[in-house]
Each structure stands twice: as C-alpha cells, then as structure tokens.
Motif scaffolding. Structure first.
Motif, PDB file in Angstrom:
ATOM      1  N   UNK A 151       0.846  -1.197   0.000  1.00 32.67           N
ATOM      2  CA  UNK A 151       0.000   0.000   0.000  1.00 32.67           C
ATOM      3  C   UNK A 151       0.885   1.251   0.000  1.00 32.67           C
ATOM      4  N   UNK A 152       0.321   2.366  -0.447  1.00 35.97           N
ATOM      5  CA  UNK A 152       1.065   3.635  -0.508  1.00 35.97           C
ATOM      6  C   UNK A 152       1.525   4.051   0.886  1.00 35.97           C
ATOM      7  N   UNK A 153       0.658   3.871   1.873  1.00 38.11           N
ATOM      8  CA  UNK A 153       0.964   4.344   3.238  1.00 38.11           C
ATOM      9  C   UNK A 153       2.133   3.598   3.860  1.00 38.11           C
ATOM     10  N   UNK A 154       2.406   2.374   3.373  1.00 33.91           N
ATOM     11  CA  UNK A 154       3.470   1.551   3.986  1.00 33.91           C
ATOM     12  C   UNK A 154       4.824   2.244   3.894  1.00 33.91           C
ATOM     13  N   UNK A 155       4.996   3.112   2.908  1.00 37.13           N
ATOM     14  CA  UNK A 155       6.304   3.792   2.780  1.00 37.13           C
ATOM     15  C   UNK A 155       6.212   5.260   3.213  1.00 37.13           C
ATOM     16  N   UNK A 156       5.147   5.608   3.900  1.00 35.92           N
ATOM     17  CA  UNK A 156       5.023   7.006   4.348  1.00 35.92           C
ATOM     18  C   UNK A 156       5.815   7.242   5.633  1.00 35.92           C
ATOM     19  N   UNK A 157       6.386   8.460   5.810  1.00 33.44           N
ATOM     20  CA  UNK A 157       7.121   8.774   7.040  1.00 33.44           C
ATOM     21  C   UNK A 157       6.161   9.082   8.190  1.00 33.44           C
ATOM     22  N   UNK A 158       6.720   9.218   9.386  1.00 35.14           N
ATOM     23  CA  UNK A 158       5.916   9.664  10.534  1.00 35.14           C
ATOM     24  C   UNK A 158       5.126   8.542  11.176  1.00 35.14           C
ATOM     25  N   UNK A 159       5.746   7.347  11.249  1.00 32.08           N
ATOM     26  CA  UNK A 159       5.029   6.211  11.836  1.00 32.08           C
ATOM     27  C   UNK A 159       4.748   6.491  13.317  1.00 32.08           C
ATOM     28  N   UNK A 160       3.571   6.096  13.784  1.00 35.30           N
ATOM     29  CA  UNK A 160       3.165   6.303  15.169  1.00 35.30           C
ATOM     30  C   UNK A 160       3.470   5.034  15.957  1.00 35.30           C
ATOM     31  N   UNK A 161       4.084   5.179  17.123  1.00 34.51           N
ATOM     32  CA  UNK A 161       4.495   4.019  17.918  1.00 34.51           C
ATOM     33  C   UNK A 161       3.285   3.199  18.362  1.00 34.51           C
ATOM     34  N   UNK A 162       3.498   1.894  18.513  1.00 37.42           N
ATOM     35  CA  UNK A 162       2.419   0.971  18.859  1.00 37.42           C
ATOM     36  C   UNK A 162       1.647   1.373  20.101  1.00 37.42           C
ATOM     37  N   UNK A 163       2.344   1.697  21.202  1.00 42.76           N
ATOM     38  CA  UNK A 163       1.613   1.985  22.447  1.00 42.76           C
ATOM     39  C   UNK A 163       0.852   3.316  22.315  1.00 42.76           C
ATOM     40  N   UNK A 164       1.373   4.236  21.505  1.00 42.49           N
ATOM     41  CA  UNK A 164       0.655   5.496  21.291  1.00 42.49           C
ATOM     42  C   UNK A 164      -0.612   5.245  20.474  1.00 42.49           C
ATOM     43  N   UNK A 165      -0.516   4.343  19.487  1.00 40.47           N
ATOM     44  CA  UNK A 165      -1.707   3.980  18.696  1.00 40.47           C
ATOM     45  C   UNK A 165      -2.750   3.386  19.634  1.00 40.47           C
ATOM     46  N   UNK A 166      -2.264   2.525  20.515  1.00 38.13           N
ATOM     47  CA  UNK A 166      -3.172   1.863  21.467  1.00 38.13           C
ATOM     48  C   UNK A 166      -3.851   2.895  22.370  1.00 38.13           C
ATOM     49  N   UNK A 167      -3.081   3.864  22.834  1.00 38.77           N
ATOM     50  CA  UNK A 167      -3.644   4.896  23.728  1.00 38.77           C
ATOM     51  C   UNK A 167      -4.742   5.659  22.984  1.00 38.77           C
ATOM     52  N   UNK A 168      -4.486   5.994  21.720  1.00 38.68           N
ATOM     53  CA  UNK A 168      -5.475   6.746  20.946  1.00 38.68           C
ATOM     54  C   UNK A 168      -6.726   5.899  20.713  1.00 38.68           C
ATOM     55  N   UNK A 169      -6.515   4.601  20.436  1.00 35.90           N
ATOM     56  CA  UNK A 169      -7.682   3.725  20.213  1.00 35.90           C
ATOM     57  C   UNK A 169      -8.533   3.646  21.479  1.00 35.90           C
ATOM     58  N   UNK A 170      -7.871   3.482  22.609  1.00 41.06           N
ATOM     59  CA  UNK A 170      -8.611   3.381  23.888  1.00 41.06           C
ATOM     60  C   UNK A 170      -9.485   4.619  24.088  1.00 41.06           C
ATOM     61  N   UNK A 171      -8.908   5.776  23.793  1.00 43.22           N
ATOM     62  CA  UNK A 171      -9.644   7.036  23.984  1.00 43.22           C
ATOM     63  C   UNK A 171     -10.861   7.063  23.056  1.00 43.22           C
ATOM     64  N   UNK A 172     -10.693   6.620  21.813  1.00 42.36           N
ATOM     65  CA  UNK A 172     -11.811   6.630  20.851  1.00 42.36           C
ATOM     66  C   UNK A 172     -12.869   5.592  21.237  1.00 42.36           C
ATOM     67  N   UNK A 173     -12.420   4.447  21.743  1.00 41.94           N
ATOM     68  CA  UNK A 173     -13.377   3.395  22.127  1.00 41.94           C
ATOM     69  C   UNK A 173     -14.238   3.875  23.297  1.00 41.94           C
ATOM     70  N   UNK A 174     -13.634   4.594  24.235  1.00 41.07           N
ATOM     71  CA  UNK A 174     -14.464   5.079  25.364  1.00 41.07           C
ATOM     72  C   UNK A 174     -15.383   6.196  24.876  1.00 41.07           C
ATOM     73  N   UNK A 175     -14.926   6.982  23.911  1.00 42.76           N
ATOM     74  CA  UNK A 175     -15.822   7.996  23.331  1.00 42.76           C
ATOM     75  C   UNK A 175     -17.005   7.311  22.662  1.00 42.76           C
ATOM     76  N   UNK A 176     -16.730   6.217  21.927  1.00 39.34           N
ATOM     77  CA  UNK A 176     -17.806   5.488  21.251  1.00 39.34           C
ATOM     78  C   UNK A 176     -18.830   4.973  22.264  1.00 39.34           C
ATOM     79  N   UNK A 177     -18.326   4.448  23.390  1.00 37.70           N
ATOM     80  CA  UNK A 177     -19.241   3.901  24.411  1.00 37.70           C
ATOM     81  C   UNK A 177     -20.149   5.001  24.966  1.00 37.70           C
TER      82      UNK A 177
END
Ligand code: SF4
Length: 435
Positions: A339-365
C-alpha cells in the motif's frame, strides 16, 4: 449411489459481511449427495477457511484458525481460500498441514478442486491475477441467519493509501439490478425478512452496468416479502441527497448509516487519499439528521495513521465528540505491504496507537449510551433473531439499537413494534411489545 459415504465438510469465515455471504454461497455448491455440512466446532473430513487480510491482526487470526483446525483434525483436508492467500499464497501454503490454497475468485470452485484432492505433503496452490473487469460472482447468505447478507458489488477503484482490499479483490464491478432483485425474491421465498446490502464500496454500484445505487434501492423495495433493507456501509462522498430522499421515502430501507470517516483531520484525510473533507462528512450527517432525526449513524475511524501528530489526533477526537454519531468502529492503523501508506514517514508508535484507540473506544461507548438514552420512551420495530442469551431474545431496531426481551421461541424471525424502556445491565435496550 446410496452407499457413497458422504464427506463431512465444515466452513469457517473470517472478516467482513461480504465473506459471510460468499462462504454461504460456496457451501451451497457442495453436492449434498457427496458432502454433509457440519459445524466448524465438530470433527470434519474437510475444513474450508474463508480468510481476511485487511489488517495485520486479520492475518494473525487467519493463521490461528488454520492451525486450530489442523490440530483438531490432522487427517482432515484443509482448504484456505480468499483474500489472505490471494495476496500472500506462499505464506499460507508454508503452513504445514494446509492442502489447498485458492484466491478470491477460485474459492468459488473449491468443491470442484476438493472432489479430486487427496492429503499430500505439499499444498496445492491455485490463485489468479485479478483484472478490474474480472467476473462478478453473485453471493448471499441464507439459512444460517434471520437476516441475509446480499452481495451487490465487488472490488474497488478508490485506492485509499492504507487499504489492501483492491489488491485482494480487484476493481469495482457489479451485476445487473434484475439479477439482484431475483436473489431478493429467492431470499423472500426462504423466509428472510431483512437483507443487509453488502459489498466493498457499495455506493459505487453501477459502474459495470451503467446503473446506480439509487436505482437499485428503488427496485429492491418492490420485492414482496422482504420487509427491511439495511445498508452495511457507504462512503460519505457517495451518500447523495437522492439516496437520502429514497431512504426517507421508503420505510423498508432502515434509518441506519455506517459511514467510513477514518479521520476528522483534513491533512490526514488527504494523506489517506480519501475523497472528501471533514466538512463534507459533517454536511452528510446534518442532512441525515434533518431528514431522519432518529437515524443511527456509525463511523469507522483509524488511529495512528503515519503523520498523525498528537494535535491531529486531538482534532479528530474533538470532531467526533461534536458530531451526532451513535457509535464508532475504531481501528489502529495497520501497515499493509504493497500500500502507498506503507512507505510514508511519521510512523506512530504501537503503544501510542493503542492509547489513541482506547480514547476513541471510550468515546464510542459514551456516544452509544447517549444515543440509547435519547431513544428511551420511543417506539421502534425489532427483528428478533434466534440468538438466546441469558434467557433473553435479542434483535436490532431499524436505527441499529440491540434490543432484548424475555425469550419466547415464537418471536424468532418476527418483526414486532416495541416501546424502548431503558438500558439493561447487559447494555442492551429493554423493550416491551406494543403490537
Ligand atoms: S474505498 Fe478505500 S478503504 Fe474502502 S475498499 Fe476502497 S480503497 Fe479500501
């Protein structure tokens, strides 16, 4: 003929509604005089695993499922089909114990391949290169659910930067409307009450035949016996005012919209190569709420796309917070090879992605709870399903609220008018029958 020992065959599906429709169609291609369908949880001679490769996690789940069936029945024939082997046949055939590997189109001939296959050391691989105008293979799920998934379109021409679906399923294509109304008639004949309209990019229906999604809706609602149509998802830029007024003008099409947003930040939407801005998304949500105030609206959102800074994410979070949505489907960005994004710069670290997902999941709830509260005291119609949990029967309202009522077998498959009374400890809506 009657002394042929029928082979036990079991099917296991991973991924999207489209895959469920296709597995059901594939299972119907196994001649009953030669094959006996058995649940995947039991011992079988053959396991057909229909796979998904939309994220890294999806690949992992596929490998786990494949190994589970191999360990359960080492002598069984293991056929792995669909999106995962279409893109990574070598990775799948390298799993010891896999006997047959088929791509996204060949999977529909699995019964044919299996009728001659015997257990061998190495897997047999059959996958083809997809071409945009490749064949459209009709599919619908039947017999195993109160609702049926009807495939109206396959493939996609969009090329979003993170998406591997076009690589697995090819370009956008669809059948003629009259073949889909014929499918709907046969589903009505099987007692199906609700059809979930599914595909890869549903709103782009019509490219192959010069027809449109709006026309399709107008024809489907004429089919006697099908009382409800649910649109599984539609791109915001394809949700036209014409489609909205058809939905508002016909009770059969349910007021439930699932719209992939992916980000609430325009810079990120552009990097994702999405075809709209957040302003257009807001415009569509406002248009829905004006014409169908009680509608249920869900959105897909990806957290941690390459280049998404903390403040970009906060913008998405606040945007979602201020948009009248009833739930979110949250996905951590998953890098997909090719995919095009696979070679894009500015990768977000795994635990930071997880933190953002958690925040969105609680918003969804909290948004979902708020939507439930807004519906307490209102009436709706529920299609009760055969699922029994905790002595309750459940089903979905038109605007996608999961409702529950004390179990009564006679309610299975019935559409009943209900009053929504309150949120139960299980997080569902307690209802009373009013018809
Ligand atoms: S619209 Fe974009 S995300 Fe959806 S299937 Fe097509 S390429 Fe993938």
């Amino acid at each position: 003929m009657n002394n042929v020992t029928r082979k036990k065959v079991a099917f296991h599906t991973l991924g999207c509604k489209l895959n469920f429709a296709e597995t059901s169609t594939i299972s119907r291609s196994f001649p009953e005089e030669l094959f006996e369908r058995v649940p995947a949880g039991t011992k079988a001679d053959i396991y057909v695993i229909n796979t998904c490769t939309v994220t890294e996690a999806a690949d992992r789940k596929c490998r786990q499922a494949i190994r589970k069936f191999i360990n359960k029945s080492p002598e069984a024939i293991i056929a792995v089909v669909g999106c995962y082997p279409q893109i990574r046949p070598g990775e799948v055939s390298a799993i010891h114990g896999v006997d047959l590997v088929l791509g996204t189109n060949e999977k529909f001939d699995v019964a044919g391949y299996l009728s001659t296959l015997v257990k061998k050391q190495n897997a047999e691989i059959h996958s083809c290169t997809l071409s945009p105008s490749d064949t459209f293979i009709p599919s619908y799920s039947a017999g195993d659910r109160t609702r049926s998934f009807l495939k109206i379109q396959d493939g996609c021409d969009y090329g979003c930067a993170y998406c591997t679906v076009p690589l697995a399923r090819g370009g956008n294509r669809n059948p003629a409307i009259n073949s889909l109304t014929t499918d709907a008639v046969s589903l009505a004949g099987r007692g199906v009450k609700e059809i979930v309209i599914t595909g890869v990019n549903i709103g782009s229906f019509g490219k192959t035949t010069g027809q449109s999604f709006a026309e399709l809706l107008q024809e489907l609602v004429k089919v006697q016996g099908i009382e409800r149509y649910r649109i599984s998802s539609i791109e915001p830029n394809l949700l036209t005012d014409e489609i909205l007024s058809i939905i508002a003008g016909n009770k059969k099409i349910l007021p439930h919209f699932h719209i992939p947003l992916q980000s609430g930040n325009n810079k990120i939407l552009q990097l994702m190569r999405r075809r709209y801005t957040r302003e257009l998304f807001t415009n569509r949500v406002t248009a829905i709420k004006e014409i169908l105030p009680g509608a249920g609206i869900g959105a897909d959102v990806i957290a941690g796309f390459p280049g998404e800074s903390e403040s970009d994410f906060e913008e998405t979070f606040n945007f979602l917070g201020n948009t009248p949505l009833s739930y979110l489907h949250v996905f951590p960005y998953s890098e997909r090879p090719g995919t095009v994004a696979a070679s894009m710069p500015g990768k977000v670290a795994g635990e930071e992605k997880e933190r953002r997902c958690k925040k969105l999941i609680s918003l969804s709830a909290s948004k979902n709870q708020e939507f439930f509260r807004q519906n307490i005291g209102l009436t709706e119609e529920v299609l009760f399903e055969k699922l029994r949990s905790g002595g309750m029967i459940t089903g979905f309202t038109g605007n996608y609220i999961r409702a529950e009522y004390p179990w009564q077998a006679k309610l299975v498959g019935q559409i009943r008018k209900v009053m929504m009374n309150g949120i139960s400890p299980t997080g569902k809506m307690r209802v009373e029958l009013i018809d």
